[in-house]
Design an enzyme around this catalytic site. Structure first.
Site, PDB file in Angstrom:
ATOM      1  N   SER A 155       1.813  -2.440   9.526  1.00  0.00           N
ATOM      2  CA  SER A 155       1.642  -0.490   9.596  1.00  0.00           C
ATOM      3  C   SER A 155       0.210  -0.573  10.472  1.00  0.00           C
ATOM      4  CB  SER A 155       1.504   0.325   8.934  1.00  0.00           C
ATOM      5  OG  SER A 155       0.389  -0.417   8.065  1.00  0.00           O
ATOM      6  N   LYS A 163      -5.912   1.095   5.850  1.00  0.00           N
ATOM      7  CA  LYS A 163      -5.962   2.649   6.996  1.00  0.00           C
ATOM      8  C   LYS A 163      -6.857   2.217   7.892  1.00  0.00           C
ATOM      9  CE  LYS A 163      -1.850   2.576   5.939  1.00  0.00           C
ATOM     10  NZ  LYS A 163      -0.628   2.541   6.407  1.00  0.00           N
TER      11      LYS A 163
END
Length: 225
Positions: free
Chosen positions: A35, A89
């Protein structure tokens, strides 16, 4: 007995120091998914500084002297509904920012970010027929992202980031579970800033009768932005 007592004391002190460093100074994590490609790859082992955004109280989730991350920082955090799971992230929205995505591209405070197509290497792009790699630029900062070639109609927001929280996105924009789906993250849940890849194992390229992963030597002890 004196020698054994010295051995036990040394061992206890070593374990205590290791636990202190792990919980309050720097922690190692393994990246399990794609991701955050192309910045982080599956099989990367990273260190995150726990002192970058505040100091945690011993035996507590309470933090003091909390410091706001900078836009573009890679952070390790725990989502409030899953406190036992760590995520990585990128910070794209700070408190008060108006975040929006139009046709797959990020718009901050009504200003579209600049996108420039980057080199498309097979090592970084999981599927060059479906995805492109771009340099995403904001306020003098830039990082690379992977985007679907067919990103038209992929919209989000606008959303204003609440005080004391940040908006996080994965660099692999069409294969990331992030703030678009579960909302902004409180600063108190941000555990640290990712600073280095200290080891990177490629399980797609094995050796030894297909039992052992190869090492991405070019990524070993590489710093991150």
């Amino acid at each position: 007995m004196t020698r054994w007592r010295e051995y036990v004391t040394t061992l206890v002190l070593a374990v205590a120091c290791a636990l202190f460093v792990r919980n309050y100074v720097a922690t190692a994590y393994k990246v399990p998914t794609g991701s955050m490609q192309p910045t982080l790859k599956p099989g990367d082992f990273i260190f995150a500084s726990r002192l970058s955004y505040g100091v945690s109280l011993p035996f507590s989730r309470t933090k003091f002297d909390i410091t706001l991350p900078e836009r573009g920082d890679l952070v390790v955090f725990s989502y409030p509904n899953q406190p036992g799971t760590s995520y990585v992230k990128r910070v794209v929205g700070l408190p008060g920012d108006r975040v929006q995505i139009q046709n797959g591209r990020l718009v901050l405070n009504d200003q579209p970010l600049t996108y420039e197509k980057a080199e498309n290497s097979s090592r970084d792009n999981p599927n060059a027929e479906m995805f492109d790699i771009f340099s995403e630029k904001s306020e003098g900062l830039e990082w690379r992202v992977i985007m679907d070639k067919q990103s038209e109609g992929r919209n989000f927001g606008p959303l204003v980031v609440p005080p004391g929280e940040v908006f996080l996105l994965g660099d692999n924009r069409d294969a990331s579970d992030d703030s678009r789906y579960w909302g902004t993250v409180p600063l108190a849940e941000v555990a640290g800033k990712v600073v280095i890849v200290w080891l990177s194992l490629d399980w797609q390229n094995k050796w030894g009768s297909d039992r052992y992963p190869s090492v991405r030597w070019e990524r070993v002890f590489s710093s991150l932005r």
